[in-house]
Design an enzyme around this catalytic site. Sequence first.
Site, mmCIF file in Angstrom:
data_model
loop_
_atom_site.group_PDB
_atom_site.id
_atom_site.type_symbol
_atom_site.label_atom_id
_atom_site.label_comp_id
_atom_site.label_asym_id
_atom_site.label_seq_id
_atom_site.Cartn_x
_atom_site.Cartn_y
_atom_site.Cartn_z
ATOM 1 N N LYS A 1 0.893 -1.174 0.000
ATOM 2 C CA LYS A 1 0.000 0.000 0.000
ATOM 3 C C LYS A 1 0.926 1.217 0.000
ATOM 4 O O LYS A 1 1.422 1.636 1.039
ATOM 5 C CB LYS A 1 -0.866 -0.027 1.263
ATOM 6 C CG LYS A 1 -2.255 0.571 1.077
ATOM 7 C CD LYS A 1 -2.269 2.020 0.690
ATOM 8 C CE LYS A 1 -2.035 2.945 1.855
ATOM 9 N NZ LYS A 1 -1.715 4.332 1.434
ATOM 10 N N GLU B 1 9.605 1.777 10.971
ATOM 11 C CA GLU B 1 10.569 2.887 10.851
ATOM 12 C C GLU B 1 9.737 4.155 10.956
ATOM 13 O O GLU B 1 8.966 4.462 10.042
ATOM 14 C CB GLU B 1 11.279 2.846 9.495
ATOM 15 C CG GLU B 1 12.001 1.547 9.176
ATOM 16 C CD GLU B 1 13.284 1.349 9.944
ATOM 17 O OE1 GLU B 1 13.679 2.260 10.697
ATOM 18 O OE2 GLU B 1 13.888 0.271 9.812
ATOM 19 N N CYS C 1 13.576 11.170 6.836
ATOM 20 C CA CYS C 1 13.412 10.932 8.273
ATOM 21 C C CYS C 1 14.709 11.175 9.032
ATOM 22 O O CYS C 1 14.698 11.376 10.236
ATOM 23 C CB CYS C 1 12.946 9.509 8.494
ATOM 24 S SG CYS C 1 14.084 8.314 7.777
ATOM 25 N N GLU D 1 8.452 16.760 15.349
ATOM 26 C CA GLU D 1 8.995 16.617 13.995
ATOM 27 C C GLU D 1 8.229 17.557 13.054
ATOM 28 O O GLU D 1 6.993 17.597 13.075
ATOM 29 C CB GLU D 1 8.821 15.173 13.524
ATOM 30 C CG GLU D 1 9.411 14.915 12.159
ATOM 31 C CD GLU D 1 9.134 13.491 11.658
ATOM 32 O OE1 GLU D 1 7.976 13.042 11.744
ATOM 33 O OE2 GLU D 1 10.072 12.846 11.193
HETATM 34 P P1 NAD Z 1 2.016 8.514 7.322
HETATM 35 O O1 NAD Z 1 2.182 7.754 8.575
HETATM 36 O O2 NAD Z 1 1.020 9.600 7.260
HETATM 37 O O3 NAD Z 1 1.647 7.538 6.119
HETATM 38 C C1 NAD Z 1 2.463 6.441 5.773
HETATM 39 C C2 NAD Z 1 1.609 5.373 5.119
HETATM 40 O O4 NAD Z 1 0.723 4.832 6.088
HETATM 41 C C3 NAD Z 1 0.753 5.863 3.962
HETATM 42 O O5 NAD Z 1 0.781 4.884 2.952
HETATM 43 C C4 NAD Z 1 -0.611 5.981 4.595
HETATM 44 O O6 NAD Z 1 -1.673 5.837 3.671
HETATM 45 C C5 NAD Z 1 -0.597 4.795 5.554
HETATM 46 N N1 NAD Z 1 -1.511 4.896 6.676
HETATM 47 C C6 NAD Z 1 -1.930 5.997 7.336
HETATM 48 N N2 NAD Z 1 -2.766 5.661 8.340
HETATM 49 C C7 NAD Z 1 -2.891 4.313 8.325
HETATM 50 C C8 NAD Z 1 -3.611 3.367 9.109
HETATM 51 N N3 NAD Z 1 -4.371 3.740 10.136
HETATM 52 N N4 NAD Z 1 -3.494 2.054 8.802
HETATM 53 C C9 NAD Z 1 -2.711 1.656 7.785
HETATM 54 N N5 NAD Z 1 -2.026 2.489 6.994
HETATM 55 C C10 NAD Z 1 -2.093 3.813 7.266
HETATM 56 O O7 NAD Z 1 3.486 9.052 6.964
HETATM 57 P P2 NAD Z 1 3.904 9.984 5.749
HETATM 58 O O8 NAD Z 1 3.358 11.347 6.026
HETATM 59 O O9 NAD Z 1 3.602 9.303 4.474
HETATM 60 O O10 NAD Z 1 5.509 10.011 5.900
HETATM 61 C C11 NAD Z 1 6.193 10.932 6.691
HETATM 62 C C12 NAD Z 1 6.565 10.324 8.023
HETATM 63 O O11 NAD Z 1 7.300 9.142 7.809
HETATM 64 C C13 NAD Z 1 7.464 11.187 8.867
HETATM 65 O O12 NAD Z 1 7.051 11.108 10.207
HETATM 66 C C14 NAD Z 1 8.825 10.546 8.728
HETATM 67 O O13 NAD Z 1 9.716 10.772 9.784
HETATM 68 C C15 NAD Z 1 8.460 9.114 8.631
HETATM 69 N N6 NAD Z 1 9.514 8.352 7.969
HETATM 70 C C16 NAD Z 1 10.319 7.556 8.736
HETATM 71 C C17 NAD Z 1 11.362 6.841 8.135
HETATM 72 C C18 NAD Z 1 12.296 5.971 8.944
HETATM 73 O O14 NAD Z 1 13.061 5.231 8.339
HETATM 74 N N7 NAD Z 1 12.254 6.025 10.252
HETATM 75 C C19 NAD Z 1 11.556 6.928 6.765
HETATM 76 C C20 NAD Z 1 10.711 7.743 6.022
HETATM 77 C C21 NAD Z 1 9.685 8.458 6.634
HETATM 78 O O1 6OD Z 2 18.550 4.274 3.177
HETATM 79 C C1 6OD Z 2 17.673 3.545 3.659
HETATM 80 O O2 6OD Z 2 17.690 2.329 3.534
HETATM 81 C C2 6OD Z 2 16.563 4.135 4.409
HETATM 82 N N1 6OD Z 2 15.755 3.256 5.021
HETATM 83 C C3 6OD Z 2 16.389 5.468 4.451
HETATM 84 C C4 6OD Z 2 15.325 6.093 5.120
HETATM 85 C C5 6OD Z 2 15.131 7.403 4.993
HETATM 86 C C6 6OD Z 2 14.012 8.066 5.595
HETATM 87 O O3 6OD Z 2 13.398 8.990 5.128
#
Ligand code: NAD
Ligand code: 6OD
Length: 486
Positions: free
Chosen positions: A178, A254, A288, A390
């Site tokens: 998804k 993550e 992130c 954040e």
């Molecule tokens: P989000 O949590 O809003 O959405 C991520 C995904 O989850 C989307 O596909 C969304 O449709 C789905 N989703 C939302 N609610 C859901 C539910 N209740 N059940 C199942 N699926 C659901 O995140 P975003 O805005 O797309 O991404 C930004 C966030 O992601 C930031 O907080 C960022 O720090 C984090 N992020 C973390 C990492 C990491 O490696 N730690 C990497 C990239 C992004």
């Molecule tokens: O480099 C990667 O494998 C990884 N998981 C990066 C994540 C970045 C977050 O936005």
Amino acid sequence: MKKVKHFIDGEMTASVSKETFPNVNPATGKEFATIARGDAADIDAAVDAARRAFQGPWSDLSKAERLDCLVRVAHGIRARSEEFLKAEMKDTGKPRSFAAKVDIPRGAANFEFFARLARNTEHTSFHTETGDGRGALQYVTRHPLGVIGVICPWNLPLLLLTWKVAPALAAGNCVVVKPSEETPTTATLLGEVFKDAGVPDGVYNVVHGFGPGEAGEALTKHPDVAAITFTGETHTGSRIMEACAPHIKKVSFELGGKNPAIVFADTDFDAAIDGTIRSVFSNTGQVCLCSERVYVERPLFDRFVETLASRAQDLKVGDPFDDDTDMGPLISQAHREKVLAAFASATDAGAEVVTGGGVPDLSGKFKGGSFVEPTIWTGLPEDAAVIKDEIFGPVCHIQPFDEEEEVLAMANDTRYGLCAALWTRDLQRAHRVAAGIEAGLVWVNSWFLRDLRAPFGGVKMSGIGREGGVHSLNFYSESKTVCVKL
Ligand code: NAD
Ligand code: 6OD
């Protein structure tokens, strides 16, 4: 108008409900495609296809044949890299200078890397003494889980999707993905690549749509999905954990971060400036791993702030398709509202806006894009909301410090713990501070330097589990211990 469909059982399909929603280019604010809006019925179809592929054609292949499929997928991405690149740039607004170096090459590399790693995994065995002189042989085998639910964010769409799909398939599973509702296209293109690579239908499935109450939630609740691997916001992670609880599903998370960068006065100044420009503003601050809190040892503070601000002002903000552009828009108008609210909150709390803080004056078709200026603040107390929460935008606050202990305490005073960047020439100090930082990843004199074998993930509210190398393969499989009395 172009239609982005689900990819289920090897076919591009509309939603059972026929519902769609718009795909908007964040650089212009214009709709350029419609996206199938999946719900529980589409998830049922995709999970059923994945389950049948797992019970039949995918598991009937030898491990070597399955891994050859993944290598062909990597070649397929490379052969169509310009198409993947343009799709990613249009969905996200990220500039070519970033996407061509990071997103698309990593998409292909993830498949090759996990195919190679899985080919070379070894089983462990133990000889156990039993007191009768004969002993016992214990050996450990690993087995796929079945159908894996993969839920992805919008910031690095292809990179993060393949970072999960490649090891899940390499371990022998089938997947239902998804993607984020903001960035559907490269996941769908990947379906075509799977088809052309001769991967059996149903191994890789994609259902588009939203999370709560729709496709995302249906995937997390489906009884035939054995595990959920999720990257996204911490709050969403909590929701998913609740949904997974009734079936005791394995989860890998993550999540968000509020990452510190710590600059000591003995640093290589130019390297620290270059590194901090990257760690704050790459991908419009929507990685992130970005540093939103920068701490600078007091003797260097004024010079560092002035130089970083001048470099931030030099960043070229605008057309993602222009080779010289450094920074594109945020992902959406809704996200821009959130980032602009943080800008207002910072000034309300008394921040000095060293640079930025508003919306750039762009002309022509980019007027409707969700751009903000690269922004730097100083002067806030550590308990200000923008230092705690954040933001996920091109912004940082710079705080001076005097003592190592003081800066460690500030760096760790957060509910997150994803990563940190340290800038110093004193390696003893680097090791000491790295040991004291509460985070899953610490970069010293570098940032986002990746070795795909290394464990990747956060502590505290930044995640559960580790991805990368064998850590990924272990998540997507279960061990079985067989004990044979000799
Ligand atoms: P989000 O949590 O809003 O959405 C991520 C995904 O989850 C989307 O596909 C969304 O449709 C789905 N989703 C939302 N609610 C859901 C539910 N209740 N059940 C199942 N699926 C659901 O995140 P975003 O805005 O797309 O991404 C930004 C966030 O992601 C930031 O907080 C960022 O720090 C984090 N992020 C973390 C990492 C990491 O490696 N730690 C990497 C990239 C992004
Ligand atoms: O480099 C990667 O494998 C990884 N998981 C990066 C994540 C970045 C977050 O936005």
